[in-house]
Design a protein around this motif. Structure first.
Motif, PDB file in Angstrom:
ATOM      1  N   ASN A 189     -72.781 -32.798  59.581  1.00 28.54           N
ATOM      2  CA  ASN A 189     -72.643 -32.025  58.356  1.00 28.54           C
ATOM      3  C   ASN A 189     -72.945 -30.579  58.730  1.00 28.54           C
ATOM      4  O   ASN A 189     -73.716 -30.329  59.667  1.00 28.54           O
ATOM      5  N   GLY A 209     -79.186 -31.074  54.709  1.00 29.36           N
ATOM      6  CA  GLY A 209     -79.037 -32.416  54.144  1.00 29.36           C
ATOM      7  C   GLY A 209     -79.658 -32.494  52.761  1.00 29.36           C
ATOM      8  O   GLY A 209     -80.583 -31.761  52.432  1.00 29.36           O
ATOM      9  N   ASP A 210     -79.132 -33.396  51.974  1.00 30.39           N
ATOM     10  CA  ASP A 210     -79.685 -33.657  50.648  1.00 30.39           C
ATOM     11  C   ASP A 210     -79.834 -35.159  50.539  1.00 30.39           C
ATOM     12  O   ASP A 210     -78.826 -35.860  50.660  1.00 30.39           O
ATOM     13  N   PRO A 211     -80.992 -35.736  50.420  1.00 31.13           N
ATOM     14  CA  PRO A 211     -82.280 -35.138  50.050  1.00 31.13           C
ATOM     15  C   PRO A 211     -83.204 -34.739  51.213  1.00 31.13           C
ATOM     16  O   PRO A 211     -84.375 -34.407  50.952  1.00 31.13           O
ATOM     17  N   GLU A 212     -82.741 -34.730  52.450  1.00 34.47           N
ATOM     18  CA  GLU A 212     -83.652 -34.428  53.568  1.00 34.47           C
ATOM     19  C   GLU A 212     -84.359 -33.074  53.402  1.00 34.47           C
ATOM     20  O   GLU A 212     -85.547 -32.939  53.698  1.00 34.47           O
ATOM     21  N   ARG A 246     -74.377 -28.168  56.896  1.00 33.36           N
ATOM     22  CA  ARG A 246     -75.223 -27.635  55.818  1.00 33.36           C
ATOM     23  C   ARG A 246     -76.530 -28.395  55.842  1.00 33.36           C
ATOM     24  O   ARG A 246     -76.681 -29.356  56.602  1.00 33.36           O
ATOM     25  N   GLY A 296     -75.588 -40.623  47.074  1.00 36.68           N
ATOM     26  CA  GLY A 296     -75.786 -39.333  47.745  1.00 36.68           C
ATOM     27  C   GLY A 296     -77.127 -39.263  48.457  1.00 36.68           C
ATOM     28  O   GLY A 296     -77.394 -38.293  49.168  1.00 36.68           O
ATOM     29  N   ASP A 348     -83.127 -40.390  55.564  1.00 37.11           N
ATOM     30  CA  ASP A 348     -82.567 -40.522  54.215  1.00 37.11           C
ATOM     31  C   ASP A 348     -82.607 -42.004  53.827  1.00 37.11           C
ATOM     32  O   ASP A 348     -82.831 -42.870  54.674  1.00 37.11           O
ATOM     33  N   TYR A 366     -76.179 -30.466  60.890  1.00 38.53           N
ATOM     34  CA  TYR A 366     -76.914 -31.703  60.613  1.00 38.53           C
ATOM     35  C   TYR A 366     -76.210 -32.800  61.401  1.00 38.53           C
ATOM     36  O   TYR A 366     -75.015 -33.041  61.200  1.00 38.53           O
ATOM     37  N   LYS A 423     -79.866 -44.171  51.874  1.00 36.41           N
ATOM     38  CA  LYS A 423     -78.559 -43.978  51.237  1.00 36.41           C
ATOM     39  C   LYS A 423     -78.235 -45.000  50.144  1.00 36.41           C
ATOM     40  O   LYS A 423     -77.496 -44.693  49.221  1.00 36.41           O
TER      41      LYS A 423
HETATM   42  N1  GLY Z   1     -78.314 -37.007  53.264  1.00 35.17           N
HETATM   43  C1  GLY Z   1     -76.973 -37.024  53.645  1.00 35.17           C
HETATM   44  C2  GLY Z   1     -76.259 -35.761  53.488  1.00 35.17           C
HETATM   45  O1  GLY Z   1     -76.831 -34.725  53.188  1.00 35.17           O
HETATM   46  O2  GLY Z   1     -75.053 -35.765  53.668  1.00 35.17           O
END
Ligand code: GLY
Ligand code: AMP
Length: 427
Positions: free
Chosen positions: A285, A289-292, A287, A226, A212, A269, A214
């Motif tokens: 995490n 990842g965002d944006p992974e 769930r 994010g 990511d 994650y 950040k």
């Molecule tokens: N990329 C970090 C997250 O999804 O928390």
């Protein structure tokens, strides 16, 4: 099969985009979704943390299976609620979702299962926290215990910065009850990477590695966001290191929780720091990842539903995920002012042209459709994603697609993938 996707970010768009390719999936619903998801899913205006309404919706629409994007509904027990109603849902229950929603809970699990993580202490009072800071050397990291949308962590170079962080979290209560307890931990040095797995509670499959970005500005400067972009794979995690991560981190947590009769089902994650002494866990995490996810799923050749259903049914050991060898890069286009204040409702141009670039897909985050025009509707607006030959090829293609899109105040980092590029060039 009718599948419900919960959430409205580019991660959820990527999930919809991927499962839309599954021969098993006949219809997709999204709550609340966005303008990009609306092209492949039927979106309805129900908030992603309104568990009651989501459950009613799933019952009324005879949903066969639900996939949850963000952490908040998981932490609030959406999986428990669905299970109670005998509705199928992919993700962890509230008890194991605490791996993300309580950093203290995660640290205690890490310690119990002897998983490498920074040394830490927990505080629930300002006075004791300050006293501890006055006695220990800087740098140090101060973390709010609860969910704070990625903003509750302060990496402090000096004692004064640490004291300021304690004030923000505990005295000013910036994150509300999430800051009632804090963790003060040692600062680790190294390169960060994300390892994401899917588990049925007893076994797991690894997703491809990713990284990511950040910070808001190039060269990792400015405030945390994010996530401003991602790429997969992360060259810092080679096969040998991946084996070590599975052995020292993933197996102990998955097997350990199962032995304690609280099996973890869903996506886990692990945010890692790859130090000189090996990988350390910074956070979990529960769930995708965002944006992974936006950079990972375009590389997945296997039907994502295979792993989702196997996680629910308890036979994930039978799933083998196949990956496109080509790297994938996702560049996030954000509104001017993000991660601070920004305007919404600005028309976006050039989306079709951008997507006409081969192997490119534009995942929508904060967008909405009004009178046939796609408008900005959030801080992070789009995840422009491309597969390419080598990391350089993927980077060039993603930026070529970005150059075709514009909206007033559009901002994106120009250096997404810089670390992977440096790795590639050093080989
Ligand atoms: N990329 C970090 C997250 O999804 O928390
Ligand atoms: P977290 O939400 O716990 O992953 O923290 C957010 C970010 O803070 C991480 O991505 C790291 O950049 C940084 N961070 C967290 N914990 C540490 C640590 N112990 N040492 C160094 N940096 C950290």
């Amino acid at each position: 099969m009718k599948v419900l996707v919960i959430g409205s970010g580019a991660r959820e768009h990527a999930i919809c985009w991927k499962i839309a390719q599954s021969p098993r999936v006949k219809k997709i619903f999204a709550l609340p979704g966005n303008a990009g998801m609306a092209k492949i899913a039927q979106c309805s205006d129900i908030k992603d943390n309104d568990i009651e309404k989501i459950t009613d919706f799933a019952e009324k629409n005879n949903i066969d299976l639900a996939i949850v994007g963000p952490e908040a509904p998981l932490a609030s027990g959406i999986v428990d609620k669905f299970n109670h109603k005998k509705l199928r849902i992919f993700g962890p229950d509230a008890k194991t979702a605490k791996l993300e929603s309580s950093k203290v809970f995660a640290k205690e699990a890490l310690t119990r299962f002897r998983i490498p993580t920074a040394e830490y202490k927990v505080f629930d009072g300002v006075r004791q926290a300050k006293e501890h800071i006055s006695k220990r050397p800087a740098p140090m990291v101060i973390k709010a215990d609860g969910l704070a949308q990625g903003k509750g962590v302060f990496v402090c170079k000096s004692r004064q910065e640490a004291l300021d962080a304690v004030k923000i979290i505990m005295a000013d209560k910036k994150f509300g009850p999430a800051g009632e307890r804090i963790i003060i931990e040692d600062c680790l040095e190294g390169e960060e990477a994300s390892v994401i797995i899917m588990s049925d509670g007893r076994h797991f499959v690894n997703l491809a590695s990713s990284q990511d970005h950040k910070r808001i500005y190039d060269n990792d400067k400015g405030p945390n966001t994010g996530g401003m972009g991602a790429y997969s794979p992360a060259p810092v995690i080679d096969d040998a290191l991946n084996d070590i991560i599975n052995k020292k981190i993933i197996k102990p947590i998955i097997f350990g929780l199962n032995e304690e009769n609280t099996p973890f089902k869903g996506t886990l994650y692990a945010g890692l720091m790859i130090t000189r002494d090996g990988p350390y866990v910074l956070e979990f995490n529960v769930r995708f990842g965002d944006p992974e996810t936006q950079a990972i799923l375009p590389r997945l050749k296997t039907d994502l539903m295979d792993a989702v259903e196997a996680s629910i049914d308890g036979n994930i050991e039978k799933v083998k995920l196949e990956w496109d060898k080509r790297p994938c890069v996702c560049v996030v286009c954000a509104s001017k002012g993000y991660p601070g204040d920004y305007k919404k409702g600005i028309p976006i141009y050039g989306l079709d042209e951008a997507e006409s670039v081969k192997d490119t897909v534009v995942f929508h985050a904060g967008t909405k459709l009004e009178a046939d025009t796609i408008l900005t509707n959030g801080g992070r607006v789009l995840g422009v994603t491309a597969l390419g030959e080598g990391i350089k090829g993927a980077i060039d293609k993603a930026y070529d697609a970005c150059s075709k899109i514009n909206f007033e105040g559009m901002y994106y980092r120009k250096d997404i993938g810089h670390r992977a590029l440096a790795w590639e060039e050093s080989l």
